[in-house]
Design an enzyme around this catalytic site. Structure first.
Site, mmCIF file in Angstrom:
data_model
loop_
_atom_site.group_PDB
_atom_site.id
_atom_site.type_symbol
_atom_site.label_atom_id
_atom_site.label_comp_id
_atom_site.label_asym_id
_atom_site.label_seq_id
_atom_site.Cartn_x
_atom_site.Cartn_y
_atom_site.Cartn_z
ATOM 1 N N THR A 131 10.183 14.650 20.010
ATOM 2 C CA THR A 131 9.611 14.465 18.667
ATOM 3 C C THR A 131 10.324 15.337 17.631
ATOM 4 O O THR A 131 10.874 16.398 17.973
ATOM 5 C CB THR A 131 8.113 14.833 18.684
ATOM 6 N N ASP A 132 10.249 14.924 16.377
ATOM 7 C CA ASP A 132 10.839 15.739 15.297
ATOM 8 C C ASP A 132 10.095 17.066 15.117
ATOM 9 O O ASP A 132 10.613 17.994 14.488
ATOM 10 C CB ASP A 132 10.876 14.968 13.969
ATOM 11 N N GLU A 133 8.875 17.165 15.682
ATOM 12 C CA GLU A 133 8.103 18.399 15.490
ATOM 13 C C GLU A 133 8.753 19.595 16.177
ATOM 14 O O GLU A 133 8.391 20.738 15.902
ATOM 15 C CB GLU A 133 6.669 18.211 15.992
HETATM 16 P P1 NAD Z 1 -0.523 8.591 23.026
HETATM 17 O O1 NAD Z 1 -1.340 9.831 23.079
HETATM 18 O O2 NAD Z 1 -1.019 7.410 22.272
HETATM 19 O O3 NAD Z 1 -0.250 8.086 24.529
HETATM 20 C C1 NAD Z 1 0.064 8.961 25.558
HETATM 21 C C2 NAD Z 1 -0.045 8.187 26.860
HETATM 22 O O4 NAD Z 1 0.318 9.059 27.927
HETATM 23 C C3 NAD Z 1 -1.457 7.688 27.178
HETATM 24 O O5 NAD Z 1 -1.398 6.373 27.673
HETATM 25 C C4 NAD Z 1 -1.956 8.647 28.244
HETATM 26 O O6 NAD Z 1 -2.918 8.074 29.107
HETATM 27 C C5 NAD Z 1 -0.659 8.967 28.971
HETATM 28 N N1 NAD Z 1 -0.697 10.254 29.675
HETATM 29 C C6 NAD Z 1 -1.091 11.465 29.172
HETATM 30 N N2 NAD Z 1 -0.998 12.410 30.126
HETATM 31 C C7 NAD Z 1 -0.513 11.796 31.251
HETATM 32 C C8 NAD Z 1 -0.170 12.241 32.544
HETATM 33 N N3 NAD Z 1 -0.322 13.536 32.886
HETATM 34 N N4 NAD Z 1 0.306 11.348 33.432
HETATM 35 C C9 NAD Z 1 0.448 10.041 33.087
HETATM 36 N N5 NAD Z 1 0.137 9.564 31.877
HETATM 37 C C10 NAD Z 1 -0.331 10.426 30.955
HETATM 38 O O7 NAD Z 1 0.900 9.053 22.508
HETATM 39 P P2 NAD Z 1 1.962 8.258 21.620
HETATM 40 O O8 NAD Z 1 1.685 8.498 20.197
HETATM 41 O O9 NAD Z 1 2.095 6.883 22.147
HETATM 42 O O10 NAD Z 1 3.278 9.092 21.970
HETATM 43 C C11 NAD Z 1 4.088 8.720 23.085
HETATM 44 C C12 NAD Z 1 5.234 9.697 23.213
HETATM 45 O O11 NAD Z 1 5.997 9.699 22.024
HETATM 46 C C13 NAD Z 1 4.771 11.154 23.406
HETATM 47 O O12 NAD Z 1 5.640 11.768 24.303
HETATM 48 C C14 NAD Z 1 4.901 11.774 22.015
HETATM 49 O O13 NAD Z 1 5.144 13.153 22.113
HETATM 50 C C15 NAD Z 1 6.116 11.023 21.492
HETATM 51 N N6 NAD Z 1 6.199 10.869 20.040
HETATM 52 C C16 NAD Z 1 5.133 10.376 19.340
HETATM 53 C C17 NAD Z 1 5.249 10.157 17.951
HETATM 54 C C18 NAD Z 1 4.098 9.599 17.153
HETATM 55 O O14 NAD Z 1 4.207 9.567 15.927
HETATM 56 N N7 NAD Z 1 3.025 9.139 17.760
HETATM 57 C C19 NAD Z 1 6.460 10.464 17.311
HETATM 58 C C20 NAD Z 1 7.526 10.986 18.072
HETATM 59 C C21 NAD Z 1 7.383 11.162 19.436
HETATM 60 O O1 DAU Z 2 6.242 13.849 13.758
HETATM 61 C C1 DAU Z 2 5.999 13.195 14.976
HETATM 62 C C2 DAU Z 2 4.606 13.542 15.421
HETATM 63 O O2 DAU Z 2 3.732 12.876 14.527
HETATM 64 C C3 DAU Z 2 4.313 13.169 16.864
HETATM 65 O O3 DAU Z 2 5.132 13.918 17.708
HETATM 66 C C4 DAU Z 2 2.832 13.430 17.183
HETATM 67 O O4 DAU Z 2 2.537 12.956 18.488
HETATM 68 C C5 DAU Z 2 1.982 12.674 16.189
HETATM 69 O O5 DAU Z 2 0.622 12.978 16.408
HETATM 70 C C6 DAU Z 2 2.370 13.040 14.754
HETATM 71 O O6 DAU Z 2 1.947 14.399 14.412
HETATM 72 P P1 DAU Z 2 1.289 14.743 12.988
HETATM 73 O O7 DAU Z 2 0.532 15.987 13.118
HETATM 74 O O8 DAU Z 2 2.301 14.644 11.902
HETATM 75 O O9 DAU Z 2 0.332 13.433 12.865
HETATM 76 P P2 DAU Z 2 -1.188 13.279 12.395
HETATM 77 O O10 DAU Z 2 -1.443 11.813 12.315
HETATM 78 O O11 DAU Z 2 -2.114 14.098 13.198
HETATM 79 O O12 DAU Z 2 -1.151 13.886 10.918
HETATM 80 C C7 DAU Z 2 -0.281 13.349 9.924
HETATM 81 C C8 DAU Z 2 -0.511 14.141 8.635
HETATM 82 O O13 DAU Z 2 -1.821 13.843 8.157
HETATM 83 C C9 DAU Z 2 -0.453 15.640 8.812
HETATM 84 O O14 DAU Z 2 0.068 16.245 7.635
HETATM 85 C C10 DAU Z 2 -1.928 16.038 8.948
HETATM 86 C C11 DAU Z 2 -2.637 15.026 8.054
HETATM 87 N N1 DAU Z 2 -4.011 14.676 8.468
HETATM 88 C C12 DAU Z 2 -4.211 14.224 9.730
HETATM 89 C C13 DAU Z 2 -5.487 13.903 10.163
HETATM 90 C C14 DAU Z 2 -5.739 13.412 11.582
HETATM 91 C C15 DAU Z 2 -5.046 14.800 7.570
HETATM 92 O O15 DAU Z 2 -4.865 15.186 6.394
HETATM 93 N N2 DAU Z 2 -6.318 14.479 7.992
HETATM 94 C C16 DAU Z 2 -6.587 14.051 9.261
HETATM 95 O O16 DAU Z 2 -7.775 13.809 9.578
#
Ligand code: NAD
Ligand code: DAU
Length: 350
Positions: A131-133
């Site tokens: 992730t970019d984080e």
């Molecule tokens: P999500 O939380 O929606 O899904 C995670 C999945 O992993 C779920 O299906 C959960 O059941 C499974 N899981 C969790 N722990 C597990 C374990 N120990 N064994 C097997 N399965 C397990 O997450 P997402 O938003 O779909 O993110 C997927 C991947 O992409 C993650 O690695 C996250 O860090 C990365 N990512 C997410 C974002 C975003 O914006 N959501 C951006 C960049 C990278």
């Molecule tokens: O940047 C990639 C990441 O983006 C992924 O790696 C993570 O899995 C994903 O959860 C996401 O992280 P963020 O913390 O950026 O996403 P989130 O949706 O939790 O929050 C997005 C922005 O919105 C952040 O600035 C916090 C704000 N926010 C979020 C929630 C849930 C609010 O203001 N109120 C809220 O209730």
């Protein structure tokens, strides 16, 4: 080192394939490579939904309910696979602040278990979805892949651990690892704890939208289909083992802008907005330079934000049967813990 083969006819392990991005990836991948077979290994945490894989033909999918921390489950799932994509993770920053333990267990130790099994096999590619984080907050400019990692939340730090551990398996054992660091995804099937689905579903229900602090925190928003197409590109691109790629869309927007767009699309009033106590350590900005990926492969995001967010809002409107049961289950207690006692800083008049 073997070059990645074409993906038709391949057998691909997708860990975390019942989550938001993993499931969208499985749908995307099998639409493009209908002769391939996908094995999903997912422990079905609160975020994993078996129904996210509904509609996938049974001949194309083997679903295994299991944990990436369990070497026996991982060995069984990897049997016969030529490519592995690791999406499995604890993924929500707020939950990592509340209870970091599971993040370390899955996002670091789980990657270790996967890499250990992978190095015993002749895989063509092991793609670690990072992730970019991991760069931490980027106050100015755009992070390139060469920037130092400065993660600032337990989630980001655990992802940085998994990211570098996978890399170490390439450097040490020659495992054909590629690491991706993508920005914030939005789209269908996202668990409603994250900003976009939380605000869309709250607005539909006429519930307040809890904006943390000022709402000026900025992220780069990418449609999940664009993330998936980048991942497919990186599965097939030859000669990139050991490399890391940023994946961004250039849609840098703050939370208030996203909130306003959602309210407008749903025809809901601004009076639903509540500025509430901020997230501890809230990263002010993420911004990526993903020109390296485009230069090398020609990949570019294809979904304009206005189209993507409109389609996404439409999806949640049309799929209440997907999110309503979620919001009535475990989510309710989570929401109460996370938001119930949070101080309201400001209400917005319509
Ligand atoms: P999500 O939380 O929606 O899904 C995670 C999945 O992993 C779920 O299906 C959960 O059941 C499974 N899981 C969790 N722990 C597990 C374990 N120990 N064994 C097997 N399965 C397990 O997450 P997402 O938003 O779909 O993110 C997927 C991947 O992409 C993650 O690695 C996250 O860090 C990365 N990512 C997410 C974002 C975003 O914006 N959501 C951006 C960049 C990278
Ligand atoms: O940047 C990639 C990441 O983006 C992924 O790696 C993570 O899995 C994903 O959860 C996401 O992280 P963020 O913390 O950026 O996403 P989130 O949706 O939790 O929050 C997005 C922005 O919105 C952040 O600035 C916090 C704000 N926010 C979020 C929630 C849930 C609010 O203001 N109120 C809220 O209730």
């Amino acid at each position: 080192m073997a070059e990645p083969a074409r993906l038709d006819g391949s057998r691909v392990l997708v860990t975390g394939g019942a989550g938001f991005i993993g499931a969208n990836f499985v749908h995307h991948f099998l639409r493009r490579f209908p002769d391939a077979h996908v094995v999903v290994l997912d422990s079905l945490t609160y975020a994993g939904r078996r129904e996210n894989l509904d509609g996938i033909p049974t001949r194309s999918l083997t679903f295994m309910h299991g944990d990436i921390r369990d070497p026996a489950a991982v060995a069984l799932a990897m049997e016969g696979c030529d490519h592995v994509l690791n999406f499995a993770a604890e993924s929500h920053v707020d939950r990592s602040i509340e209870a970091p333990g599971d993040f370390i267990q899955t996002d670091v130790y789980g990657v270790f278990v996967l890499c250990e099994e992978a190095r015993r096999r002749g895989l063509r590619r092991f793609l670690q979805v990072s992730t970019d984080e991991v760069y931490g907050e980027v106050l100015e400019g755009h992070a390139t892949e060469a920037w130092p990692l400065m993660p600032r939340s337990p989630y980001a730090a655990s992802k940085a651990g998994g990211d570098r551990l996978a890399f170490a398996y390439w450097a040490t054992y020659g495992l054909p690892v590629v690491v991706t660091r993508c920005t914030n995804n939005y789209g269908p099937r996202q668990y409603p704890e994250k900003l976009v689905p939380l605000f869309v579903t709250n607005a539909i229900e006429g519930q307040p939208l809890p904006v943390y602090g000022t709402g000026l925190n900025r992220r780069d928003w990418i449609h999940v289909e664009d993330h998936c197409s980048a991942l497919v590109t990186l599965l097939t691109q030859p000669g990139i083992e050991g490399e890391t790629f940023n994946v961004g869309a250039g849609n840098e927007l703050d939370v208030l802008t996203i909130t306003g767009t959602i309210l407008k699309l749903l025809g809901k009033p601004g009076s639903l907005v509540r500025h509430v106590e901020d997230r501890p350590g809230h990263d002010r900005r993420y911004a990526l330079d993903s020109s390296r990926l485009t230069r090398l492969t020609g990949w570019k995001p294809a979904v304009a934000f206005e189209d993507g967010i409109r389609q996404t809002v439409e999806w949640y409107r049309a799929n209440e049967a997907w999110w309503r049961p979620i919001k009535e289950g475990e989510f309710r207690a989570y929401y109460e813990r996370m938001y119930g006692t949070r101080k309201v800083l400001k209400e917005v008049r319509a």
